[in-house]
Design a protein around this motif. Sequence first.
Motif, PDB file in Angstrom:
ATOM      1  N   VAL A 152     128.392  24.552  15.485  1.00 47.24           N
ATOM      2  CA  VAL A 152     129.237  24.437  14.286  1.00 47.24           C
ATOM      3  C   VAL A 152     128.440  24.220  13.007  1.00 47.24           C
ATOM      4  O   VAL A 152     129.030  24.091  11.940  1.00 47.24           O
ATOM      5  CB  VAL A 152     130.260  23.297  14.463  1.00 47.24           C
ATOM      6  N   ALA A 153     127.107  24.132  13.079  1.00 50.42           N
ATOM      7  CA  ALA A 153     126.298  23.984  11.868  1.00 50.42           C
ATOM      8  C   ALA A 153     126.563  25.165  10.940  1.00 50.42           C
ATOM      9  O   ALA A 153     126.659  26.312  11.380  1.00 50.42           O
ATOM     10  CB  ALA A 153     124.819  23.908  12.227  1.00 50.42           C
ATOM     11  N   ARG A 154     126.625  24.903   9.632  1.00 49.10           N
ATOM     12  CA  ARG A 154     127.116  25.923   8.713  1.00 49.10           C
ATOM     13  C   ARG A 154     126.036  26.758   8.048  1.00 49.10           C
ATOM     14  O   ARG A 154     126.342  27.719   7.363  1.00 49.10           O
ATOM     15  CB  ARG A 154     127.998  25.263   7.642  1.00 49.10           C
ATOM     16  N   THR A 155     124.774  26.415   8.222  1.00 43.85           N
ATOM     17  CA  THR A 155     123.691  27.215   7.651  1.00 43.85           C
ATOM     18  C   THR A 155     122.583  27.397   8.667  1.00 43.85           C
ATOM     19  O   THR A 155     122.402  26.573   9.573  1.00 43.85           O
ATOM     20  CB  THR A 155     123.097  26.551   6.388  1.00 43.85           C
ATOM     21  N   SER A 156     121.819  28.468   8.515  1.00 41.34           N
ATOM     22  CA  SER A 156     120.711  28.716   9.428  1.00 41.34           C
ATOM     23  C   SER A 156     119.603  27.686   9.242  1.00 41.34           C
ATOM     24  O   SER A 156     118.884  27.359  10.190  1.00 41.34           O
ATOM     25  CB  SER A 156     120.160  30.130   9.222  1.00 41.34           C
ATOM     26  N   GLY A 157     119.456  27.156   8.018  1.00 40.66           N
ATOM     27  CA  GLY A 157     118.457  26.109   7.794  1.00 40.66           C
ATOM     28  C   GLY A 157     118.762  24.869   8.606  1.00 40.66           C
ATOM     29  O   GLY A 157     117.867  24.257   9.198  1.00 40.66           O
ATOM     30  N   ALA A 158     120.023  24.483   8.629  1.00 38.35           N
ATOM     31  CA  ALA A 158     120.425  23.321   9.425  1.00 38.35           C
ATOM     32  C   ALA A 158     120.189  23.572  10.908  1.00 38.35           C
ATOM     33  O   ALA A 158     119.757  22.680  11.638  1.00 38.35           O
ATOM     34  CB  ALA A 158     121.903  23.004   9.170  1.00 38.35           C
ATOM     35  N   VAL A 159     120.450  24.788  11.344  1.00 35.88           N
ATOM     36  CA  VAL A 159     120.245  25.121  12.751  1.00 35.88           C
ATOM     37  C   VAL A 159     118.769  25.000  13.126  1.00 35.88           C
ATOM     38  O   VAL A 159     118.416  24.484  14.184  1.00 35.88           O
ATOM     39  CB  VAL A 159     120.778  26.534  13.051  1.00 35.88           C
ATOM     40  N   ARG A 160     117.890  25.484  12.251  1.00 39.37           N
ATOM     41  CA  ARG A 160     116.454  25.382  12.531  1.00 39.37           C
ATOM     42  C   ARG A 160     116.024  23.929  12.664  1.00 39.37           C
ATOM     43  O   ARG A 160     115.260  23.568  13.556  1.00 39.37           O
ATOM     44  CB  ARG A 160     115.651  26.080  11.416  1.00 39.37           C
ATOM     45  N   HIS A 161     116.513  23.077  11.756  1.00 39.93           N
ATOM     46  CA  HIS A 161     116.189  21.649  11.834  1.00 39.93           C
ATOM     47  C   HIS A 161     116.671  21.062  13.160  1.00 39.93           C
ATOM     48  O   HIS A 161     115.945  20.307  13.825  1.00 39.93           O
ATOM     49  CB  HIS A 161     116.830  20.888  10.684  1.00 39.93           C
ATOM     50  N   LEU A 162     117.883  21.388  13.536  1.00 40.63           N
ATOM     51  CA  LEU A 162     118.470  20.822  14.745  1.00 40.63           C
ATOM     52  C   LEU A 162     117.688  21.248  15.989  1.00 40.63           C
ATOM     53  O   LEU A 162     117.442  20.446  16.892  1.00 40.63           O
ATOM     54  CB  LEU A 162     119.932  21.261  14.870  1.00 40.63           C
ATOM     55  N   ILE A 163     117.281  22.509  16.035  1.00 38.97           N
ATOM     56  CA  ILE A 163     116.536  22.997  17.196  1.00 38.97           C
ATOM     57  C   ILE A 163     115.195  22.277  17.310  1.00 38.97           C
ATOM     58  O   ILE A 163     114.774  21.879  18.401  1.00 38.97           O
ATOM     59  CB  ILE A 163     116.339  24.519  17.104  1.00 38.97           C
ATOM     60  N   ARG A 164     114.521  22.099  16.185  1.00 39.58           N
ATOM     61  CA  ARG A 164     113.225  21.423  16.218  1.00 39.58           C
ATOM     62  C   ARG A 164     113.364  19.963  16.626  1.00 39.58           C
ATOM     63  O   ARG A 164     112.547  19.439  17.397  1.00 39.58           O
ATOM     64  CB  ARG A 164     112.566  21.534  14.842  1.00 39.58           C
ATOM     65  N   HIS A 196     119.181  28.492  -0.968  1.00 38.93           N
ATOM     66  CA  HIS A 196     118.817  27.091  -1.141  1.00 38.93           C
ATOM     67  C   HIS A 196     118.379  26.522   0.201  1.00 38.93           C
ATOM     68  O   HIS A 196     119.075  26.654   1.207  1.00 38.93           O
ATOM     69  CB  HIS A 196     120.004  26.286  -1.688  1.00 38.93           C
ATOM     70  N   SER A 197     117.224  25.904   0.227  1.00 41.68           N
ATOM     71  CA  SER A 197     116.731  25.312   1.465  1.00 41.68           C
ATOM     72  C   SER A 197     117.530  24.060   1.804  1.00 41.68           C
ATOM     73  O   SER A 197     118.081  23.396   0.921  1.00 41.68           O
ATOM     74  CB  SER A 197     115.245  24.959   1.334  1.00 41.68           C
ATOM     75  N   VAL A 198     117.581  23.742   3.077  1.00 40.50           N
ATOM     76  CA  VAL A 198     118.309  22.573   3.554  1.00 40.50           C
ATOM     77  C   VAL A 198     117.303  21.512   3.965  1.00 40.50           C
ATOM     78  O   VAL A 198     116.384  21.780   4.739  1.00 40.50           O
ATOM     79  CB  VAL A 198     119.214  22.941   4.754  1.00 40.50           C
ATOM     80  N   ARG A 199     117.462  20.305   3.444  1.00 40.21           N
ATOM     81  CA  ARG A 199     116.550  19.227   3.783  1.00 40.21           C
ATOM     82  C   ARG A 199     116.879  18.674   5.162  1.00 40.21           C
ATOM     83  O   ARG A 199     118.043  18.620   5.578  1.00 40.21           O
ATOM     84  CB  ARG A 199     116.639  18.111   2.743  1.00 40.21           C
ATOM     85  N   LEU A 200     115.834  18.246   5.862  1.00 37.42           N
ATOM     86  CA  LEU A 200     116.022  17.671   7.198  1.00 37.42           C
ATOM     87  C   LEU A 200     116.922  16.450   7.135  1.00 37.42           C
ATOM     88  O   LEU A 200     117.814  16.286   7.979  1.00 37.42           O
ATOM     89  CB  LEU A 200     114.660  17.291   7.792  1.00 37.42           C
ATOM     90  N   ALA A 201     116.716  15.597   6.153  1.00 35.63           N
ATOM     91  CA  ALA A 201     117.535  14.385   6.037  1.00 35.63           C
ATOM     92  C   ALA A 201     119.012  14.732   5.865  1.00 35.63           C
ATOM     93  O   ALA A 201     119.891  14.064   6.427  1.00 35.63           O
ATOM     94  CB  ALA A 201     117.054  13.542   4.858  1.00 35.63           C
ATOM     95  N   THR A 202     119.287  15.797   5.125  1.00 30.50           N
ATOM     96  CA  THR A 202     120.674  16.223   4.924  1.00 30.50           C
ATOM     97  C   THR A 202     121.279  16.711   6.232  1.00 30.50           C
ATOM     98  O   THR A 202     122.424  16.388   6.567  1.00 30.50           O
ATOM     99  CB  THR A 202     120.736  17.347   3.877  1.00 30.50           C
ATOM    100  N   THR A 203     120.505  17.486   6.978  1.00 30.07           N
ATOM    101  CA  THR A 203     120.986  17.981   8.267  1.00 30.07           C
ATOM    102  C   THR A 203     121.292  16.829   9.218  1.00 30.07           C
ATOM    103  O   THR A 203     122.336  16.820   9.890  1.00 30.07           O
ATOM    104  CB  THR A 203     119.935  18.910   8.906  1.00 30.07           C
ATOM    105  N   LEU A 204     120.401  15.862   9.287  1.00 31.70           N
ATOM    106  CA  LEU A 204     120.607  14.724  10.183  1.00 31.70           C
ATOM    107  C   LEU A 204     121.825  13.916   9.771  1.00 31.70           C
ATOM    108  O   LEU A 204     122.584  13.438  10.625  1.00 31.70           O
ATOM    109  CB  LEU A 204     119.356  13.842  10.203  1.00 31.70           C
TER     110      LEU A 204
END
Length: 421
Positions: free
Chosen positions: A61-73, A192-200
């Motif tokens: 359900v993550a809404r951006t690919s940047g967030a998905v990359r953070h989550l996978i890592r 716009h890039s997604v920050r790791l802290a925002t994703t978390l």
Amino acid sequence: MPAVGTILIGTVSGQGLVIAISPLLTRMYGPSDFGALAVLTAVSSVVGAFATFGVDRAVIVARTSGAVRHLIRVGATGAALIALLMGVVVWAGRAWLADLFAAPSLGELWWLFPSTSFAISLQRIFSAAITRQRRYRSIAVRNGLQGASQSLCNVLLAPLGPIGLLGGLLAGRLAGVLGLVRGASRPVPEEHSVRLATTLRDHRRFLLVTPWSAAVNVLGQQAPSIILAMSLGSTAAGFVALTMRVLGAPVGMIADAVAQWSAGAMGHRIRTGAPLATLVRRTVVRSALGALVAALLVVGLAPPTFTTVFGEQWADAGKYAQVLAPAFALQVVASPVTQLLSLLGRQTLQLGWDVGRLVLTSGSVLLATLVSYEPMVAVTALAAAMILAYGTVLVLVFTAVRRATPAASDIPAGAQETLSV
């Protein structure tokens, strides 16, 4: 549902091979080896589910690919750390582990626990990424590779002893991960890039609650096998393990195919604010029709089939299959939609049901083994507990879907639907 058919083709080609060689494996390995496999599968599956830290749900359900990359890592890193810790613990307690389950092979093959759990974690994470993309052909390839690799290991390494049977689980998962990684798409640039802290922060409920729910969920499936092995010995547990393997393989094939498709479809609807009720009802009804036919066939044909196919010494396993058939049928119906509780943000409710099922299934088997040393008593108690648990979750899912009111206006404009792995 053409997508389900695509996934099922790969699943049948892989897991169908696992079922097909079962008569051969029962002549290569003894009941105690199957009991040891049940323990390895249970422990590794529970730890592997927890070690993803919930990113396998959040990715859907993550809404951006940047967030998905953070989550996978984050998930892959956490899985590696948990596997290392598990390796130290299992190595230190390998002798105790072998004595507890009366299975010397577990002490010798202790390293399979951390390595298999890590492979399971990676497979859950990458499966979620591929499902989000709705790349169903890649899922089918994964399923085929997993079953074929597991079967080859089981047969080719049989002369080396139990490692052929137990190591097949690891070989299959690693092959599945390879198939998933190769099927992933390339990154899609974002404005716009997604920050790791925002994703978390945005996915904190998944990260804090879902790991426990996932671990308890898998434990609810695997704990009965562990309790049987501890209470009745690995040989008695081996007969039940074969039954669970034969019934669980087709159930897993169908449930996995429908669940992978429904996760992609439901995740898309949640991200875009589309209604869910019709999709959920259609999924449940179609699954129920197929499950009913399968259950009737098992009840009518299991005893003579088990004796003919696996040999006279496995006759009791056919009787266990008759008792468990209705419970497995209901599992086919419920499994594809159970994930909706978490995807809709009802992680606490999901955790509550997972704990409830664990208490029901484990408690029923434990009580039965205390009352009687007859495995059939424990199997009957387990079947009743499973039916009650899966019936309850269907009610919870329909209630959650009815109350859900996703707002399309809340979805960020230009949210990316493609991700990188």
